[in-house]
Design an enzyme around this catalytic site. Structure first.
Site, PDB file in Angstrom:
ATOM      1  N   GLU A  18      84.985 -67.881  86.605  1.00 40.49           N
ATOM      2  CA  GLU A  18      83.653 -67.361  86.275  1.00 40.49           C
ATOM      3  C   GLU A  18      83.714 -66.696  84.911  1.00 40.49           C
ATOM      4  O   GLU A  18      84.627 -65.911  84.643  1.00 40.49           O
ATOM      5  CB  GLU A  18      83.182 -66.310  87.284  1.00 40.49           C
ATOM      6  CG  GLU A  18      82.752 -66.849  88.613  1.00 40.49           C
ATOM      7  CD  GLU A  18      82.152 -65.765  89.509  1.00 40.49           C
ATOM      8  OE1 GLU A  18      81.472 -64.864  88.993  1.00 40.49           O
ATOM      9  OE2 GLU A  18      82.385 -65.840  90.719  1.00 40.49           O
ATOM     10  N   GLU A  71      86.465 -62.580  94.450  1.00 38.16           N
ATOM     11  CA  GLU A  71      86.563 -61.187  93.975  1.00 38.16           C
ATOM     12  C   GLU A  71      86.964 -60.250  95.115  1.00 38.16           C
ATOM     13  O   GLU A  71      86.223 -59.335  95.487  1.00 38.16           O
ATOM     14  CB  GLU A  71      85.245 -60.767  93.336  1.00 38.16           C
ATOM     15  CG  GLU A  71      84.910 -61.631  92.116  1.00 38.16           C
ATOM     16  CD  GLU A  71      83.681 -61.186  91.341  1.00 38.16           C
ATOM     17  OE1 GLU A  71      82.784 -60.584  91.953  1.00 38.16           O
ATOM     18  OE2 GLU A  71      83.614 -61.445  90.129  1.00 38.16           O
TER      19      GLU A  71
HETATM   20  C1  BG6 Z   1      80.469 -62.385  90.097  1.00 36.58           C
HETATM   21  C2  BG6 Z   1      80.110 -63.052  91.390  1.00 36.58           C
HETATM   22  O1  BG6 Z   1      80.819 -61.099  90.358  1.00 36.58           O
HETATM   23  O2  BG6 Z   1      79.483 -62.266  89.119  1.00 36.58           O
HETATM   24  C3  BG6 Z   1      78.952 -64.033  91.302  1.00 36.58           C
HETATM   25  O3  BG6 Z   1      81.226 -63.691  91.949  1.00 36.58           O
HETATM   26  C4  BG6 Z   1      77.875 -63.427  90.441  1.00 36.58           C
HETATM   27  O4  BG6 Z   1      78.525 -64.334  92.600  1.00 36.58           O
HETATM   28  C5  BG6 Z   1      78.424 -63.197  89.033  1.00 36.58           C
HETATM   29  O5  BG6 Z   1      76.679 -64.140  90.395  1.00 36.58           O
HETATM   30  C6  BG6 Z   1      77.406 -62.634  88.071  1.00 36.58           C
HETATM   31  O6  BG6 Z   1      76.888 -61.448  88.583  1.00 36.58           O
HETATM   32  P1  BG6 Z   1      75.324 -61.226  88.712  1.00 36.58           P
HETATM   33  O7  BG6 Z   1      75.182 -59.966  89.486  1.00 36.58           O
HETATM   34  O8  BG6 Z   1      74.826 -61.084  87.322  1.00 36.58           O
HETATM   35  O9  BG6 Z   1      74.772 -62.414  89.404  1.00 36.58           O
END
Ligand code: BG6
Length: 488
Positions: free
Chosen positions: A387, A193
């Site tokens: 993701e 990101e």
């Molecule tokens: C992404 C990141 O932005 O979102 C991850 O690359 C992160 O590291 C994922 O865990 C989910 O976000 P969060 O804050 O709910 O863990």
């Protein structure tokens, strides 16, 4: 769309993702140095709307991290002990049938402060063992070189990526990884990101506004970003040279934004948001700064210092594929009183047509299809969703977790993904976030769970760390076995 027709390519890479700083724990074991993630404290009573406050840090937190104090206040230091339990965890992932696992390398296991003369052999060996074990299970590693875990020492010494020395340190670290893992890892990502440098500059790039000269904080962020762009191009070059057949990807937070109304001013504001989101991938895929951004920076008085070859380097070494995270969409409005909701480290205008997660992230499967179509049409390089998932509070009932909300989330997204592939998008693979419950990046909570596998640990770190297959585990197993055909 009917669930019975699989249109995914035969070797589609179904898988899942985690990051070192959220999973491994063992933050000071076997020579590992403190990373920026190790200085992020847990806030006991977190307001879900406080979408960046959790990343606030003080001098005290930095001193704690540097001196190894107050472990219990920093959940990412303990993670879920993946460092010691990876064999057991990989066996579970293999049972689920995943073909690819996205992990990151903690830079501070290899170079504890970023600037040692020699890499730390224990750290190198850990990842070698991890990748070998993955291969033994026929799981392809997809490795992120920098996922919110740079050496804290580089942040302290240089204000992170603002200084060009950090670029050199990163290129050296990456080359050590390529040399050591060249026979084990084919798919690589540079910066997780990369766009997030504007939203949380400390965790992304070790940059703290209070270390910038007065009025220079914004300028410093763009300078740090430029160094990351150049570093990304240089390590793409080195990866290709050292590992024949390797592929390097960039990684974007895909923040697909819709206008709140069709008022032309809302549409224009939305267009600008989306162009801003494309800036990063424009540089990494097209190999040059977009002219509208260059003009905008000039108008804002931001001057990026470049070395004579920088632009040629960006042009010469573009990425092979574009990867992105997608959790939610946003809405934009020029009305100052428009109702807002939290998203992935961002606040956006609420979309009245969409439900939201318990943390306010707006659930929008069609937005995933829109994102895929837009990205492919613009860039025409293979895409990889690295993701996507739902953070939720799971409840264990008689040794089971009935997470149909998570299954529904994935099913709806997979249907849209299938439609996009059917319409011609070249998609290499999909790694859900995550495989197993880990510490949340944004809130440092354990109770914000994304996994197919439950981990017995609460926000304070109490629990046995036992692993438990959720209902979604068996569902995803079927999805993978049927190559996306069986979504029921
Ligand atoms: C992404 C990141 O932005 O979102 C991850 O690359 C992160 O590291 C994922 O865990 C989910 O976000 P969060 O804050 O709910 O863990």
């Amino acid at each position: 769309m009917s669930h019975s027709k699989s249109i995914f390519p035969e070797h589609f890479l179904w898988g899942a993702a985690i990051a070192a700083n959220q999973a491994e724990g063992a933050w000071n074991v076997d020579g590992k140095g403190p990373s920026v993630a190790d200085a992020i404290a847990h806030k006991a009573h977190l307001d879900p709307k406080d979408y960046t406050g959790h990343m606030a840090l003080s001098e005290e937190h930095i001193a704690d991290a540097l001196h190894g104090r107050n472990d219990q206040r920093y959940p990412k230091r303990r993670g879920i002990d993946f460092y010691h339990r990876y064999k057991e965890d990989l066996a579970l992932f293999a049972e689920m049938g995943i073909k690819v696992l996205r992990v990151s390398i903690a830079w501070t296991r290899i170079f504890p402060t970023g600037e040692e003369r020699e890499p730390n052999e224990a750290g190198l060996r850990f990842y070698e063992d991890l990748f070998r074990e993955m291969r033994r299970h026929q799981i392809e590693p997809l490795v992120t070189l920098s996922h919110y875990e740079m050496p804290l020492a580089l942040s302290e010494k240089y204000n992170g990526w603002v200084h060009r020395n950090v670029l050199d340190a990163f290129v050296r670290y990456s080359n050590v990884c390529f040399d050591r893992y060249k026979d084990l890892v084919r798919y690589w990502l540079t910066f997780n990101e990369i766009d997030s440098i504007h939203r949380h500059p400390f965790t992304t790039a070790g940059i703290r506004a209070e270390k910038s000269a007065p009025g220079q904080a914004e300028q410093d962020i763009y300078q740090g970003l430029h160094h990351q762009f150049v570093a990304s191009a240089l390590v793409t070059r080195d990866c290709h040279a050292k590992i024949p057949g390797s592929q390097m990807g960039c990684m974007l937070t895909k923040l697909t934004t819709y206008p709140r109304t069709c008022h032309p001013e809302d549409v224009e504001a939305t267009l600008k948001k989306n162009l801003e989101n494309y800036f990063y991938t424009d540089v990494q895929v097209f190999g040059s700064y977009p002219p509208l951004i260059t003009r905008d920076l000039a108008r804002r008085g931001i001057k990026i210092e470049m070395q004579p070859d920088d632009l040629a380097i960006l042009k010469a070494h573009t990425v092979d594929f574009l990867s992105f995270s997608y959790y939610m969409s946003l809405t934009e409005s020029t009305q100052p009183d428009a109702e807002r909701t939290a998203g992935n480290t961002i606040l956006g205008v609420k979309n009245p047509y969409l439900p939201a997660s318990e943390w306010g992230w707006q659930i929008d499967p069609v937005g995933l299809k829109i994102s895929l179509l837009e990205l492919y049409d613009r860039y025409r390089v293979p895409l990889f969703i690295v993701e996507n998932g739902l953070g939720a509070k799971d409840v264990v009932e008689e040794g089971q977790v009935h997470d149909d909300y998570r299954i529904n989330y994935f099913r709806a997204h997979f249907e849209q993904m299938a439609e996009a592939v059917d319409e011609g998008v070249e998609l290499m693979g999909y790694t859900s976030w995550g495989t197993i419950d880990i510490i949340s990046a944004g809130t440092s909570q354990m109770s914000k769970r994304y996994g197919f596998i439950y981990v017995d640990q609460d926000d304070e770190g109490n629990g046995t760390l036992a692993r438990l297959r959720k209902d979604s585990f068996y569902w995803y197993q079927k999805v993978i076995a049927s190559n996306g055909q069986d979504l029921d």
